[in-house]
Every structure is written in structure tokens, then in C-alpha cells.
Design a protein around this motif. Structure first.
Motif, PDB file in Angstrom:
ATOM      1  N   TYR A 232       0.859  -1.147  -0.100  1.00 60.86           N
ATOM      2  CA  TYR A 232      -0.073  -0.098   0.082  1.00 60.86           C
ATOM      3  C   TYR A 232       0.903   1.341   0.087  1.00 60.86           C
ATOM      4  O   TYR A 232       2.007   1.403   0.869  1.00 60.86           O
ATOM      5  CB  TYR A 232      -0.889  -0.029   1.252  1.00 60.86           C
ATOM      6  CG  TYR A 232      -1.806   1.068   1.510  1.00 60.86           C
ATOM      7  CD1 TYR A 232      -2.739   1.370   0.271  1.00 60.86           C
ATOM      8  CD2 TYR A 232      -1.610   2.094   2.287  1.00 60.86           C
ATOM      9  CE1 TYR A 232      -3.841   2.336   0.369  1.00 60.86           C
ATOM     10  CE2 TYR A 232      -2.382   3.173   2.512  1.00 60.86           C
ATOM     11  CZ  TYR A 232      -3.838   3.112   1.457  1.00 60.86           C
ATOM     12  OH  TYR A 232      -4.496   4.637   1.466  1.00 60.86           O
ATOM     13  N   LEU A 234       1.844   5.000   0.810  1.00 56.41           N
ATOM     14  CA  LEU A 234       1.854   5.904   1.943  1.00 56.41           C
ATOM     15  C   LEU A 234       2.350   7.349   1.439  1.00 56.41           C
ATOM     16  O   LEU A 234       3.492   7.369   0.586  1.00 56.41           O
ATOM     17  CB  LEU A 234       2.424   5.558   2.972  1.00 56.41           C
ATOM     18  CG  LEU A 234       2.078   4.006   3.660  1.00 56.41           C
ATOM     19  CD1 LEU A 234       3.060   3.745   4.792  1.00 56.41           C
ATOM     20  CD2 LEU A 234       0.729   4.065   4.165  1.00 56.41           C
ATOM     21  N   ILE A 239       2.532   8.084   7.733  1.00 55.04           N
ATOM     22  CA  ILE A 239       3.579   6.604   8.122  1.00 55.04           C
ATOM     23  C   ILE A 239       3.180   6.244   9.773  1.00 55.04           C
ATOM     24  O   ILE A 239       3.299   5.162   9.947  1.00 55.04           O
ATOM     25  CB  ILE A 239       4.961   6.992   7.836  1.00 55.04           C
ATOM     26  CG1 ILE A 239       5.268   7.233   6.460  1.00 55.04           C
ATOM     27  CG2 ILE A 239       5.817   5.922   8.448  1.00 55.04           C
ATOM     28  CD1 ILE A 239       6.881   7.351   5.896  1.00 55.04           C
ATOM     29  N   PHE A 242       0.637   3.785  10.334  1.00 49.17           N
ATOM     30  CA  PHE A 242       0.820   2.460   9.622  1.00 49.17           C
ATOM     31  C   PHE A 242       2.096   1.718  10.572  1.00 49.17           C
ATOM     32  O   PHE A 242       2.629   0.584  10.218  1.00 49.17           O
ATOM     33  CB  PHE A 242       1.056   2.341   8.282  1.00 49.17           C
ATOM     34  CG  PHE A 242       0.031   2.577   7.742  1.00 49.17           C
ATOM     35  CD1 PHE A 242      -0.866   1.485   7.011  1.00 49.17           C
ATOM     36  CD2 PHE A 242      -0.270   3.986   7.727  1.00 49.17           C
ATOM     37  CE1 PHE A 242      -2.049   1.875   6.614  1.00 49.17           C
ATOM     38  CE2 PHE A 242      -1.666   4.284   6.753  1.00 49.17           C
ATOM     39  CZ  PHE A 242      -2.483   3.312   6.251  1.00 49.17           C
TER      40      PHE A 242
END
Length: 309
Positions: A232, A234, A239, A242
Motif C-alpha cells: 500500500y 503511503l 506513516i 502504519f
């Protein structure tokens, strides 16, 4: 009588000499026959006759490490494999090729060509040598190695490695959970070209080991966005959403890594707690046995310390 005896002795010598020559010829012909033997491999596109003992394999994508780990000679590889520092010694005399290099591949005189299902010029490649392609992710990464073992007539060797690897990786996962806690989360990030990515559980970079074998947890945001497609994209600002308690960063010196100096990245808890483990992206891309063994050692060293490597 003497003449008769001499004549018989000469006949015997000629007979034994002929037998010896016949045996040598038979052995040579037998060896040549072995080289010409074929097996039928059931590929995803149907049965393909391939050499029983391939000696000159061209690998056009992803699978060079699988072939080399099974002791089969490679004469041509894709650019990504050629640039892998961990493959340099094994591939130093091997030509870099792509599916567009038809004449160059022909000059290499391969007896087998292997690649991914999206290869161009497959019909032309098939005229050079038996060509087998695989769809990435159609089967899991360890079964993929077994399939390549079947293709190379080395299925037992592939199965033996897979069994041993699973045992080692799963034990390492148990050991790591004792250190970091069973609920600790792990993310795998990479800056490729100008884009940052986070990865799911089947896109190389050690994700198969961390999530499939070690059963470590991925953050909910990663599970929601990256698990299905494998990755995925970003933006820098998101960030932190995740990033897990631990972050594996697959880093390339060929890419702009200025994000490492930003407050956003430096303030991520994993970074502040020294739970950021940086790997060489070029060594971490794949999920073949040579790379997986390296990745497993990397994780054991980073999570457990060098004494547990």
C-alpha cells in the motif's frame, strides 16, 4: 600349430579391443542420452516437456535464487537478481538479460527458460527453449519453491528445505515473542523511487517470515490496507498510523531517503525506542531460499541479538 596359435591370439586381441571400444561408445552414448531425457511438468498453462537435468537455465524474473539453491546452473538472469549483493558471487559470470533480449538469450543456448506470467515475447522464447511461467502469488511462497523443484526434477530437495525452514522460522517466532511480547506489532516499510510503501504478508522483504511463519502481528491499518494487494502506498504524513511497535525498513541508497531526517519519522515510537531495523533493500526484495535464509538470520539478530543468530 604355431601359426594357428598366433592367429587365434591376434583374433582374441582384436575381439577384446572391439569390446572395449563398444563399451566406451555405449557409455558416451548413454551419457548423451541422459542429457536428452525429458520430463513433463504440469505448468499452470498445461503440460510442458522440459529437460530431466537442465544445465543451462535462463531466469527472467524473481526465481534465480530458487534455481541456484537447488544446485542448477544459471546462464542468464534478470537485472534485479543480478544487482542483488547476496547473489554477486554466484552470478558474477552470468549474463544479465530480459525478455526483450531475444538474440542474447539465443546466444546463451539455454535448455530451459523460467519467468513470471506477464513475460513479453513468450512465443519467441518458446522457440529457443522450453519456457515455463508462474503467476506471482497464485500459490504460497514455499509451495512455489516446491513447484520449481518439480520443474527442475528436484522436488525432494525442495521439500526437504521447506520443511527445515518452516521449523527454524517458527521456532524463531516463538523466541521473538518471548522477547517483544505476543501482542507487539511489526511493520515493513520501503521507499521505492519517490514513493513510500508498507507491505502485507506475501510481498518479499521478509513479510512471509514475519507474518506467515513467525505469526507476528501487523498493525490494524496495515492489515486493512495492504493485506489484500500485498502493498500500500503511503504519504509521509500518515506513516505513523502504519508503523508498528517494531519497524523493518527496506532501504536503498539509490533512493532519496531524506524522510529519515524529518520530525514525523523521528517521532514514530518505534524509531524513538530503537525498534527500527534497517535492511538493504536489494538484498531483501525476494522470497527464494537463499534470501529467506538471510532474512531469517537478520530477524534473529535484530530481535534476539547476534548470539541467537
Amino acid at each position: 600349430m604355431k601359426k594357428t596359435s598366433l592367429f587365434l591370439l591376434l583374433c582374441l586381441i582384436l575381439f577384446l579391443s572391439a569390446c572395449g571400444q563398444s563399451k566406451d561408445s555405449s557409455e558416451k552414448n548413454g551419457s548423451a542420452a541422459d542429457d536428452q531425457k525429458t520430463i513433463t511438468y504440469q505448468s499452470e498453462n498445461g503440460p510442458v516437456k522440459v529437460p530431466a537435468h537442465p544445465k543451462r537455465v535462463v531466469v527472467l524474473s524473481t526465481f534465480a535464487g530458487n534455481v541456484m539453491s537447488l544446485g542448477v546452473n544459471v546462464v542468464g538472469v534478470d537485472a534485479w537478481s543480478k544487482s542483488n549483493p547476496r547473489f554477486q558471487d554466484k552470478l558474477k559470470d552470468v549474463e544479465e538479460v530480459s525478455e526483450d533480449n531475444i538474440e542474447k538469450i539465443m546466444e546463451l543456448n539455454p535448455d530451459l527458460i523460467i519467468g513470471l506470467s506477464d513475460l513479453k515475447n513468450v512465443d519467441k522464447l518458446k522457440k529457443i527453449a522450453p519456457t515455463v511461467t508462474f503467476t506471482y502469488g497464485k500459490i504460497d511462497y514455499l509451495q512455489q519453491h516446491i513447484e520449481i523443484g518439480k520443474l527442475l526434477n528436484k522436488e525432494k530437495e525442495a521439500e526437504t528445505w521447506v520443511k527445515d525452514f518452516k521449523e527454524r522460522a517458527q521456532q524463531a517466532g516463538k523466541d521473538i515473542k518471548k522477547v517483544i511480547g505476543k501482542d507487539a506489532t511489526v511493520s515493513v516499510l520501503e521507499k521505492f523511487d519517490k514513493q513510500m510503501y508498507v507491505f502485507g504478508d506475501n510481498w518479499g522483504r521478509g513479510t512471509e517470515i514475519l507474518y506467515q511463519e513467525m505469526k507476528l502481528k501487523m498493525p490494524d491499518a496495515v492489515k486493512k490496507k495492504a493485506l489484500k494487494d500485498g502493498y500500500y502506498a503511503l504519504s509521509l504524513e500518515v506513516i505513523p498510523e502504519f508503523a508498528g511497535d517494531y519497524v523493518i525498513l527496506s532501504k536503498s541508497d539509490d533512493t532519496d531517503n531524506s524522510f529519515l531526517d524529518t520530525k514525523t519519522f523521528k517521532n514514530i515510537p518505534a524509531v524513538k525506542n530503537n525498534h527500527l531495523f534497517v535492511a538493504n533493500a536489494k538484498e531483501f526484495y525476494f522470497n527464494d531460499p537463499l534470501t529467506l535464509d538471510y532474512q531469517l538470520d537478520f530477524f534473529k539478530e535484530k530481535f534476539l541479538g547476534s548470539k541467537n543468530k
